[in-house]
Structure formats: structure tokens, C-alpha cells
Design an enzyme around this catalytic site. Structure first.
Site, PDB file in Angstrom:
ATOM      1  N   ASP A  89       0.814  -1.186   0.202  1.00  0.00           N
ATOM      2  CA  ASP A  89      -0.022   0.082  -0.132  1.00  0.00           C
ATOM      3  C   ASP A  89       0.858   1.227  -0.168  1.00  0.00           C
ATOM      4  O   ASP A  89       1.299   1.625   1.054  1.00  0.00           O
ATOM      5  CB  ASP A  89      -0.965  -0.005   1.294  1.00  0.00           C
ATOM      6  CG  ASP A  89      -1.954  -1.062   1.337  1.00  0.00           C
ATOM      7  OD1 ASP A  89      -1.602  -2.165   0.699  1.00  0.00           O
ATOM      8  OD2 ASP A  89      -2.733  -1.112   2.033  1.00  0.00           O
ATOM      9  N   LYS A 151      -6.914   3.334  -2.680  1.00  0.00           N
ATOM     10  CA  LYS A 151      -7.172   3.311  -1.254  1.00  0.00           C
ATOM     11  C   LYS A 151      -7.451   4.670  -0.435  1.00  0.00           C
ATOM     12  O   LYS A 151      -6.672   5.537  -0.920  1.00  0.00           O
ATOM     13  CB  LYS A 151      -6.022   2.615  -0.369  1.00  0.00           C
ATOM     14  CG  LYS A 151      -6.267   2.650   0.886  1.00  0.00           C
ATOM     15  CD  LYS A 151      -5.060   1.851   1.528  1.00  0.00           C
ATOM     16  CE  LYS A 151      -4.793   1.841   2.925  1.00  0.00           C
ATOM     17  NZ  LYS A 151      -3.593   1.277   3.595  1.00  0.00           N
ATOM     18  N   LYS A 181     -10.146   0.144  -1.766  1.00  0.00           N
ATOM     19  CA  LYS A 181     -10.122  -0.188  -0.411  1.00  0.00           C
ATOM     20  C   LYS A 181     -10.272   1.041   0.528  1.00  0.00           C
ATOM     21  O   LYS A 181      -9.680   2.178   0.249  1.00  0.00           O
ATOM     22  CB  LYS A 181      -8.460  -0.490  -0.232  1.00  0.00           C
ATOM     23  CG  LYS A 181      -8.463  -0.884   1.416  1.00  0.00           C
ATOM     24  CD  LYS A 181      -6.805  -1.305   1.621  1.00  0.00           C
ATOM     25  CE  LYS A 181      -6.356  -1.503   3.051  1.00  0.00           C
ATOM     26  NZ  LYS A 181      -5.254  -2.025   3.206  1.00  0.00           N
TER      27      LYS A 181
END
Length: 233
Positions: A89, A151, A181
Site C-alpha cells: 500500500d 485506497k 480499499k
């Protein structure tokens, strides 16, 4: 509101421990809990790798500010994958997005993508700090750079975490082929349901057990979830 089973939601969760004071024992406990709960993965800091677990392992890159050079982010991501991470991430340079320099955002993402071609790459955009137009620009950059997910948040930014509006907008921007996400401030079952209905395909949670208990009418209210994981997701 759609009903989601405990198992369905658990299978969408990155069970997360990114507190600076986390120890190796804490990480091992999180891994055991993720396995018990049926989570998709654990998400831990890069220096906690490798982790022995039967679930997927995710880590972070350029965390939490995103103010690292692209080459440093790429090196961090590559080392993490070498040490067992399945997913990374990465945090964008939010300042570049605020300036409207989406080409720089795309280059940043592409540099990390090229360093980890066989790992899942999630792009953390800090949606609470961006306007709708900036969210669109960053999402388009992520798609063009070959990311696998966008995300919402690190969970550490003072502007806040995930919102259903941001998740919905992100889903509209990336379409059905990229993941979205939602992370940051999701403390109870109602918030988790809201994010999934808005288009989230993955959830970043530190208070996973409380959220899942809430789906069954258990003890997973907001206060319980907050007590379990109030920092960084």
C-alpha cells in the site's frame, strides 16, 4: 441496507497493525487473530517482515506522509516483497495532487509498480484531503500507472479517513476492474456495510473483531472497536 455475512466481510479485511510502538509479539498476535477471524490479510509495517501466517501479507510504502522520493518508495516496496509481502500500500505525494500535477502522481506510482511487477499495488490517496476533482485525477493516474487498487486513507492524516462519498467516487473513477480499499475510521459494522455498499472491495481495519461481531448483533459497537484499534485505520 444489504446484509453481509461475517465470513463475507472478513474475507475483505486487511487486519491492520501499523502503530509505531508495535512489537514482534504484537504482530504475531495480529497474524493469529487474522487467521482465526478469516481475514484476507494482515497489514504491518515493513520492518516487521517477514511474518509467518497462512493469510496474505500486506505492508505499506512511503508511509504515512508520502513525501519520499519515488526511488526510495520503489526500493522500500521491492525489499518488502523480497521479505514476503504479497501486497504493498503506497502513499502518493498528496501535495502533487493538490497542485494538480497528476503526471507526477502517475510517475510516482509507475516507479513503484515497475519495482514490484508481481505484487498487488494499492495506491493510498488520502481522499479526505482532496477535492472531488483531485480524487478523480489521482484515480485516473493510478489506473494509467497500472495499480491494482486505490485506497482512501492512511488513517493517520488529520483531515480524516474513509467516507462513503469518496469510496463511491473512487469506484466510479476506476470502474469494475480495479479494487477500492476503504480504510481509516471504520470502527463498527454499520460503517463497514456503508463502505461496501458504496463500492469498497477491501477494508482496512484494526478493530476487525468488533466490526465482525457487530454484523451478528454482537458486541461490535463503535466504542468497542475504537478501544481495540484507535490509531492508523
Amino acid at each position: 441496507m444489504t446484509n453481509f455475512s461475517r465470513a463475507e466481510v472478513a474475507a475483505m479485511v486487511d487486519h491492520t497493525l501499523l502503530k509505531p510502538e508495535a512489537t514482534a509479539d504484537d504482530v504475531a498476535a495480529v497474524a493469529r487473530e487474522a487467521e482465526e477471524l478469516g481475514a484476507y490479510s494482515i497489514c504491518v509495517s515493513p520492518n516487521m517482515l517477514p511474518v509467518e501466517t497462512s493469510v496474505k501479507v500486506a505492508t505499506v510504502c512511503g508511509f504515512p506522509s508520502g513525501k519520499h522520493t519515488s526511488t526510495v518508495k520503489a526500493a522500500e516496496a521491492a525489499e518488502s516483497v523480497e521479505r514476503g509481502a504479497d501486497e504493498v500500500d503506497m502513499v502518493i505525494d498528496v501535495g502533487a495532487a493538490k497542485m494538480g500535477d497528476f503526471e507526477a502522481v502517475k510517475l510516482d506510482i509507475r516507479t513503484v509498480r515497475d519495482a514490484i511487477p508481481n505484487a498487488v499495488l494499492k495506491v493510498v490517496i488520502e481522499s479526505a484531503a482532496l477535492t472531488d476533482d483531485e480524487i478523480r485525477g489521482v484515480c485516473e493516474a493510478a489506473v494509467d500507472a497500472g495499480a491494482d487498487f486505490v485506497k482512501t486513507s492512511t488513517g493517520f492524516h488529520p483531515s480524516g479517513g474513509a467516507s462513503a462519498h469518496a469510496v463511491r467516487l473512487m469506484r466510479e473513477c476506476v470502474g469494475p476492474n480495479l479494487g477500492v480499499k476503504a480504510s481509516g475510521g471504520i470502527r463498527d459494522a454499520a460503517a463497514a456495510r456503508e463502505m461496501i455498499e458504496a463500492g469498497a472491495s477491501r477494508l482496512g481495519l484494526s478493530g476487525t473483531r468488533a466490526v465482525l461481531d457487530g454484523l451478528e448483533g454482537g458486541s461490535g459497537d463503535a466504542s468497542a472497536a475504537s478501544a481495540e484499534g484507535a490509531v492508523g485505520y
